[in-house]
Design a protein around this motif. Structure first.
Motif, PDB file in Angstrom:
ATOM      1  N   GLY A   7       4.966   2.742   6.920  1.00 54.07           N
ATOM      2  CA  GLY A   7       5.120   3.969   7.707  1.00 54.07           C
ATOM      3  C   GLY A   7       5.760   5.076   6.885  1.00 54.07           C
ATOM      4  O   GLY A   7       5.342   6.244   6.954  1.00 54.07           O
ATOM      5  N   PHE A   8       6.758   4.727   6.082  1.00 57.02           N
ATOM      6  CA  PHE A   8       7.390   5.721   5.198  1.00 57.02           C
ATOM      7  C   PHE A   8       6.389   6.221   4.154  1.00 57.02           C
ATOM      8  O   PHE A   8       6.355   7.401   3.824  1.00 57.02           O
ATOM      9  N   ALA A   9       5.569   5.317   3.625  1.00 58.38           N
ATOM     10  CA  ALA A   9       4.557   5.703   2.631  1.00 58.38           C
ATOM     11  C   ALA A   9       3.523   6.642   3.251  1.00 58.38           C
ATOM     12  O   ALA A   9       3.121   7.632   2.622  1.00 58.38           O
ATOM     13  N   ASP A  17      -0.122  15.235  -0.674  1.00 54.04           N
ATOM     14  CA  ASP A  17      -1.442  14.632  -0.784  1.00 54.04           C
ATOM     15  C   ASP A  17      -1.807  14.227  -2.211  1.00 54.04           C
ATOM     16  O   ASP A  17      -2.652  13.358  -2.415  1.00 54.04           O
ATOM     17  N   SER A  18      -1.180  14.828  -3.219  1.00 56.86           N
ATOM     18  CA  SER A  18      -1.581  14.558  -4.600  1.00 56.86           C
ATOM     19  C   SER A  18      -1.197  13.158  -5.084  1.00 56.86           C
ATOM     20  O   SER A  18      -1.759  12.660  -6.054  1.00 56.86           O
ATOM     21  N   VAL A  19      -0.257  12.512  -4.434  1.00 55.10           N
ATOM     22  CA  VAL A  19       0.157  11.165  -4.845  1.00 55.10           C
ATOM     23  C   VAL A  19      -0.755  10.147  -4.150  1.00 55.10           C
ATOM     24  O   VAL A  19      -0.911  10.195  -2.935  1.00 55.10           O
ATOM     25  N   PRO A  20      -1.362   9.232  -4.901  1.00 55.49           N
ATOM     26  CA  PRO A  20      -2.264   8.243  -4.285  1.00 55.49           C
ATOM     27  C   PRO A  20      -1.541   7.377  -3.246  1.00 55.49           C
ATOM     28  O   PRO A  20      -0.393   6.963  -3.463  1.00 55.49           O
ATOM     29  N   LEU A  21      -2.214   7.107  -2.149  1.00 53.60           N
ATOM     30  CA  LEU A  21      -1.614   6.294  -1.086  1.00 53.60           C
ATOM     31  C   LEU A  21      -1.241   4.909  -1.590  1.00 53.60           C
ATOM     32  O   LEU A  21      -0.190   4.381  -1.236  1.00 53.60           O
ATOM     33  N   VAL A  25       2.443   3.204  -1.126  1.00 54.23           N
ATOM     34  CA  VAL A  25       2.651   1.901  -0.477  1.00 54.23           C
ATOM     35  C   VAL A  25       3.358   0.953  -1.444  1.00 54.23           C
ATOM     36  O   VAL A  25       4.321   0.264  -1.070  1.00 54.23           O
ATOM     37  N   PHE A  26       2.913   0.936  -2.689  1.00 54.69           N
ATOM     38  CA  PHE A  26       3.571   0.113  -3.708  1.00 54.69           C
ATOM     39  C   PHE A  26       5.039   0.514  -3.859  1.00 54.69           C
ATOM     40  O   PHE A  26       5.932  -0.341  -3.898  1.00 54.69           O
ATOM     41  N   ALA A  27       5.307   1.818  -3.931  1.00 56.93           N
ATOM     42  CA  ALA A  27       6.684   2.310  -4.086  1.00 56.93           C
ATOM     43  C   ALA A  27       7.539   1.928  -2.883  1.00 56.93           C
ATOM     44  O   ALA A  27       8.704   1.538  -3.038  1.00 56.93           O
ATOM     45  N   ALA A  28       6.968   2.021  -1.689  1.00 51.28           N
ATOM     46  CA  ALA A  28       7.722   1.680  -0.476  1.00 51.28           C
ATOM     47  C   ALA A  28       8.104   0.204  -0.452  1.00 51.28           C
ATOM     48  O   ALA A  28       9.136  -0.170   0.102  1.00 51.28           O
ATOM     49  N   GLN A  29       7.280  -0.633  -1.064  1.00 52.55           N
ATOM     50  CA  GLN A  29       7.530  -2.071  -1.065  1.00 52.55           C
ATOM     51  C   GLN A  29       8.062  -2.586  -2.403  1.00 52.55           C
ATOM     52  O   GLN A  29       8.265  -3.793  -2.565  1.00 52.55           O
ATOM     53  N   ILE A  81       9.130  12.783  -4.261  1.00 54.77           N
ATOM     54  CA  ILE A  81       8.542  12.029  -3.142  1.00 54.77           C
ATOM     55  C   ILE A  81       8.560  10.534  -3.445  1.00 54.77           C
ATOM     56  O   ILE A  81       8.962   9.727  -2.609  1.00 54.77           O
ATOM     57  N   LEU A  82       8.124  10.151  -4.646  1.00 56.00           N
ATOM     58  CA  LEU A  82       8.110   8.731  -5.004  1.00 56.00           C
ATOM     59  C   LEU A  82       9.510   8.130  -5.002  1.00 56.00           C
ATOM     60  O   LEU A  82       9.719   7.029  -4.488  1.00 56.00           O
ATOM     61  N   ALA A  83      10.465   8.840  -5.586  1.00 51.61           N
ATOM     62  CA  ALA A  83      11.843   8.339  -5.590  1.00 51.61           C
ATOM     63  C   ALA A  83      12.356   8.168  -4.158  1.00 51.61           C
ATOM     64  O   ALA A  83      12.985   7.155  -3.830  1.00 51.61           O
ATOM     65  N   THR A  84      12.052   9.126  -3.310  1.00 52.29           N
ATOM     66  CA  THR A  84      12.498   9.060  -1.911  1.00 52.29           C
ATOM     67  C   THR A  84      11.851   7.890  -1.178  1.00 52.29           C
ATOM     68  O   THR A  84      12.505   7.208  -0.385  1.00 52.29           O
ATOM     69  N   VAL A  85      10.580   7.647  -1.452  1.00 52.23           N
ATOM     70  CA  VAL A  85       9.892   6.527  -0.803  1.00 52.23           C
ATOM     71  C   VAL A  85      10.528   5.200  -1.225  1.00 52.23           C
ATOM     72  O   VAL A  85      10.757   4.324  -0.381  1.00 52.23           O
TER      73      VAL A  85
END
Length: 175
Positions: A7-9, A17-21, A25-29, A81-85
């Motif tokens: 959900g966070f991802a 939108d520029s960061v691949p989903l 998802v990988f970053a969130a997990q 965004i990635l760091a925050t995720v």
């Protein structure tokens, strides 16, 4: 937290939108992947999760994944965004579980896993909230497609399966 991390991802994808989903998802997990990797390698400590879920570990994981993506993309906003995720993993796990703060530090968290119904409600709310933010990023025509509408249903069913499996068999939680 299981599906709630996704959900966070999804929310992050809706914001950038520029960061691949798949990467979000990988970053969130990522802390869970790190924990599984350490476990499979036979690396165990007296404090479970200290090298994957503590403040220092998650900060290191957030730094590595976001800097690597920045080097490839030169996108400062994506770095943030990635760091925050990755850091959202810490927040989610401290709500649902009990996790280490730092080596030798206290274990903290609300421990919602001990109340599976409440855990399911919280994670479902995060999934729906993230999906609503993600869904806004689509055109009006795409928002109503079956794939977009089914996404939260699939994630909520996955979460329900996790809650049922771990309630019926608590030893499944760790390797």
């Amino acid at each position: 937290m299981y599906a709630g991390h996704i959900g966070f991802a999804l929310a992050a994808k809706g914001l950038r939108d520029s960061v691949p989903l798949w990467l979000l998802v990988f970053a969130a997990q990522l802390p869970d992947w790190a924990d599984a990797g350490l476990c499979l390698a036979g690396f165990r400590t007296s404090t479970p999760g200290v090298y994957s879920h503590s403040w220092l570990a998650i900060a290191a994981l957030a730094s590595v994944v976001s800097v690597l993506y920045y080097v490839a993309s030169r996108d400062v906003a994506a770095l943030a965004i990635l760091a925050t995720v990755v850091l959202s993993h810490l927040v989610g796990d401290y709500v649902t579980g009990i996790k280490p703060t730092w080596p030798g530090g206290p274990m903290v968290g609300l421990g919602l896993y001990s109340c599976p119904v409440l855990d399911f409600v919280v994670e479902t709310a995060i999934i729906i909230g993230g999906w609503l933010i993600y869904r806004r990023s689509f055109s009006a025509a795409r928002r109503s497609t079956l794939a977009v509408r089914l996404m939260p249903v699939v994630l909520i069913l996955f979460q329900l399966g996790a809650v049922i499996a771990f309630t019926l068999s608590p030893p499944l939680r760790k390797c």
